[in-house]
Write a protein that holds these residues in place. Sequence first.
Motif, PDB file in Angstrom:
ATOM      1  N   SER A  75       4.899   2.419   9.101  1.00 52.33           N
ATOM      2  CA  SER A  75       6.331   2.587   9.345  1.00 52.33           C
ATOM      3  C   SER A  75       6.607   3.473  10.560  1.00 52.33           C
ATOM      4  N   TYR A  98       2.675  -3.808   2.246  1.00 55.51           N
ATOM      5  CA  TYR A  98       3.624  -2.961   1.519  1.00 55.51           C
ATOM      6  C   TYR A  98       3.627  -3.304   0.029  1.00 55.51           C
ATOM      7  N   LYS A  99       3.502  -4.568  -0.275  1.00 59.81           N
ATOM      8  CA  LYS A  99       3.410  -4.982  -1.681  1.00 59.81           C
ATOM      9  C   LYS A  99       2.146  -4.416  -2.316  1.00 59.81           C
ATOM     10  N   GLN A 138      -0.412   4.153   0.091  1.00 58.48           N
ATOM     11  CA  GLN A 138       0.904   4.706   0.428  1.00 58.48           C
ATOM     12  C   GLN A 138       0.870   5.400   1.785  1.00 58.48           C
ATOM     13  N   THR A 148       4.456  -9.108   5.076  1.00 56.24           N
ATOM     14  CA  THR A 148       4.491  -7.679   4.734  1.00 56.24           C
ATOM     15  C   THR A 148       3.715  -7.389   3.453  1.00 56.24           C
ATOM     16  N   TYR A 198      10.052  -8.125   0.685  1.00 58.22           N
ATOM     17  CA  TYR A 198       8.642  -8.473   0.697  1.00 58.22           C
ATOM     18  C   TYR A 198       8.472  -9.932   1.092  1.00 58.22           C
ATOM     19  N   THR A 250       0.878   2.760   4.569  1.00 57.86           N
ATOM     20  CA  THR A 250       2.183   2.171   4.865  1.00 57.86           C
ATOM     21  C   THR A 250       3.118   3.188   5.535  1.00 57.86           C
ATOM     22  N   ASN A 251       2.963   4.481   5.217  1.00 59.03           N
ATOM     23  CA  ASN A 251       3.740   5.496   5.926  1.00 59.03           C
ATOM     24  C   ASN A 251       3.416   5.482   7.422  1.00 59.03           C
ATOM     25  N   PRO A 275      10.223  -2.204   4.990  1.00 56.92           N
ATOM     26  CA  PRO A 275       9.225  -3.263   5.163  1.00 56.92           C
ATOM     27  C   PRO A 275       9.885  -4.630   5.350  1.00 56.92           C
TER      28      PRO A 275
END
Length: 492
Positions: free
Chosen positions: A40, A9-10, A33, A6, A2, A36-37, A139
């Motif tokens: 990615s 993501y946190k 969630q 980023t 982290y 962030t998926n 991440p």
Amino acid sequence: MYTEQTWIYKRAALSPKKIALIDINTGEKWSYQTLTNHISKWVHYFNLQQYQKGDRVAILSQNRIELFAILFACGLKGILYVPLNFRLSELELLYILEDCQPVLIIHDAEHQIISSKFTKINRLLISSMKDNNSELSPPYSNCSLTDPWLIIYTGGTTGKPKGVVLSFDAVNWNAINTIISWGLNKTDCTLNYMPMFHTGGLNALCIPVLMVGGTVVTGSRFHAEEALIALNTYKTTISLFVPTMYQSMLQTDYMKTATFPTVKVFLSGGAPCPKTIYKEFEKKGILFKEGYGLTEAGPNNFFIQPEIARNKIGSVGKCMQFNEVKILNELGEICKINEIGELYISGKHVFTKYWNNELETSHTLVNGWLKTGDLAKMDADGDYFIVGRKKELIISGGENVYPQEVEQCLILHPNVLEVAVIGVEDDNWGECVTAFITCKEPNEFDESEINTHCRNSLGGFKVPKKIFIVEELPRTDIGKIDKKRLLQLAVE
């Protein structure tokens, strides 16, 4: 790992199931969630394409929640995210693309035809990534906080568009500053119709609200009644619209009877807000205020309590927690109370440079300060007022006339719906104060009555010498009144 780059993501780790994004047009809802998926997946795609840190990716799309995933994925890879104004002509877009030289254009279905004309650049349809179930990337980012993240091109109303380079620091500190100064928290929900090729659509509220763990609701084409209904449907708390959007909202039947129980405050930005809009919101007991910003700084720079804004119509308040402002006169001296001068801004939220344009950069960034080109004044309480663009100042008969002052007077006439004031070259006066007006009742327009109305509040040299009645005022791509086009109309 982290890092400050980023943080999304946190945020997802802290509140994975909280709804981050809602798309009005598709009905999609993404949790943090899920967001962030998707980020990615885009990172993985960029890796497969072997895009490198410093490459540029251009976006040609209406507002949609996928753009946030692409934006953050670019940040993780050190790729510069370049949102394109889809309302530009093919020739105008070509100029920008030749300037920034992207490795890829990501587009929606609506702009597939125009994107296909740029045959020398790889292209990708956004929806083609929806069913991509590729492995998720960690991440991780190897970027520094001073590295560039975005290039947002200005409107080019005074020349060719300039690519404003915003670093991670600039974007993040604007968000941090907004959260702290405005008191945002995870319960906040914003409705965004501002185009996401514009800093207002990305940085004014969307990124700050995501950083604090709130919810961003996006719409694409603005429709006044749809937007008003959405404000209540999604229980929004704070949203930004430009004055022309508010004008449309106030004319709807929905606005006449609606209440907005969850809304803390309505924000206006992008252009000076007419006094009549303030007054209409006050009649309904709804808190309302305006702010000030520009692509090169923030765009958030000031904060004012709505209760103060009600009594100081037009004030943007005091500068926020982590930035500085000053007003300088023509001699380069700090202006006195209520003296008008040029506004300067400093802070970590200020842009790095103009892409491929060292000359304009050196003219705009002066000794660590951003020279805004906007005229402002400060009252005895330390509250700031934006008077107008320095380039729009009218010098008529040797006297300075500030268009915004004349506009705010004209808009209070009962038959004036909208107004814009410009200076037009004149052999006698140097510049002629010229007004363009849309009327509530065009057949009842009385120019002598308008002149009397102005003379009751303004010095004679400020009263418009020419008045044009038009059906509607021309707009820029984000809904501002297009004064460059008005000048062309006046000359014609």
